[in-house]
Enzyme design. Structure first.
Site, PDB file in Angstrom:
ATOM      1  N   GLY A 181       0.792  -1.216   0.000  1.00 14.35           N
ATOM      2  CA  GLY A 181       0.000   0.000   0.000  1.00 14.35           C
ATOM      3  C   GLY A 181       0.826   1.268   0.000  1.00 14.35           C
ATOM      4  N   ASN A 205      -2.020  -3.742  -5.855  1.00 15.26           N
ATOM      5  CA  ASN A 205      -1.496  -3.662  -4.497  1.00 15.26           C
ATOM      6  C   ASN A 205      -2.515  -4.139  -3.471  1.00 15.26           C
ATOM      7  OD1 ASN A 205      -2.946  -0.834  -4.626  1.00 15.26           O
ATOM      8  ND2 ASN A 205      -2.422  -1.144  -2.488  1.00 15.26           N
ATOM      9  N   CYS A 206      -1.986  -4.520  -2.319  1.00 18.62           N
ATOM     10  CA  CYS A 206      -2.781  -4.751  -1.119  1.00 18.62           C
ATOM     11  C   CYS A 206      -1.965  -4.127   0.012  1.00 18.62           C
ATOM     12  CB  CYS A 206      -3.081  -6.235  -0.903  1.00 18.62           C
ATOM     13  SG  CYS A 206      -1.634  -7.315  -0.780  1.00 18.62           S
ATOM     14  N   ASN A 207      -2.290  -4.395   1.257  1.00 18.50           N
ATOM     15  CA  ASN A 207      -1.562  -3.734   2.341  1.00 18.50           C
ATOM     16  C   ASN A 207      -0.071  -4.047   2.334  1.00 18.50           C
ATOM     17  OD1 ASN A 207      -3.857  -2.449   3.284  1.00 18.50           O
ATOM     18  ND2 ASN A 207      -4.367  -4.090   4.702  1.00 18.50           N
TER      19      ASN A 207
END
Length: 180
Positions: free
Chosen positions: A24, A95-97
């Site tokens: 992120g 994206n992710c975290n």
């Protein structure tokens, strides 16, 4: 594109000419987004931070990093979006975290659907770009099911280990953790 080890682990990494994977923090770094000419961000988190501009499209995939989350509901939509963007010479950042589970899973799906790779081959490819990827067990099961739908068979299977159910490609890691 040559990437330093720390860049591959912490920031943004290039998977294909038109596909990037990150956490992120990197996805919100306007300098990085500009440097790599990203034209579309696919954010696979619970949070929505719509930063669409004239030059940047933003797609939100609202999923948690939980084995019970049905990320597979978005597999084709995301893969098709990445492919469409690449056909128009765009560059997509997924994206992710942490850039480890949800976003990695979506990149694997794209490689299986549009690059004709098996799940095993796609995993090796993405892991070579970003060594910390590790889809959760639920996502692995969905990936295996998706590969079976695409190819009629699966190259990864779930097995029982001292840590519970895992994909067989992690078998070597488990052996190292629990030597005889």
């Amino acid at each position: 594109m040559h990437q330093s080890g720390s860049q591959r682990l912490a920031g943004l990494c290039q998977v294909t000419e038109h596909l990037f994977l990150s956490n992120g923090r990197a996805a919100n770094d306007k300098v990085l987004i500009s440097k790599f000419n990203i034209t579309c961000i696919i954010n696979a988190t619970e949070d929505t931070k719509n930063i669409s501009t004239a030059d940047l499209e933003y797609v939100h995939i609202p999923v948690t990093d939980s084995p019970s989350s049905l990320l597979s509901n978005y597999f084709d939509e995301v893969a098709d979006k990445i492919q469409l963007n690449s056909k128009h010479c765009g560059r997509t950042l997924v994206n992710c975290n942490a850039g480890v589970s949800r976003s990695a899973t979506l990149c694997l799906v794209y490689l299986m659907k549009y690059h004709g790779l098996t799940l095993l081959e796609a995993h090796k490819w993405v892991k070579s770009c970003r060594p910390i990827i590790r889809p959760n067990i639920g996502f692995w099961k969905q990936l295996i099911q998706y590969e079976s739908k695409l190819r009629g068979c699966a190259t990864v299977t779930m097995i029982t280990s001292p840590l519970g159910e895992i994909p067989d490609i992690y078998q070597e890691e488990i052996r190292d953790m629990f030597p005889l």
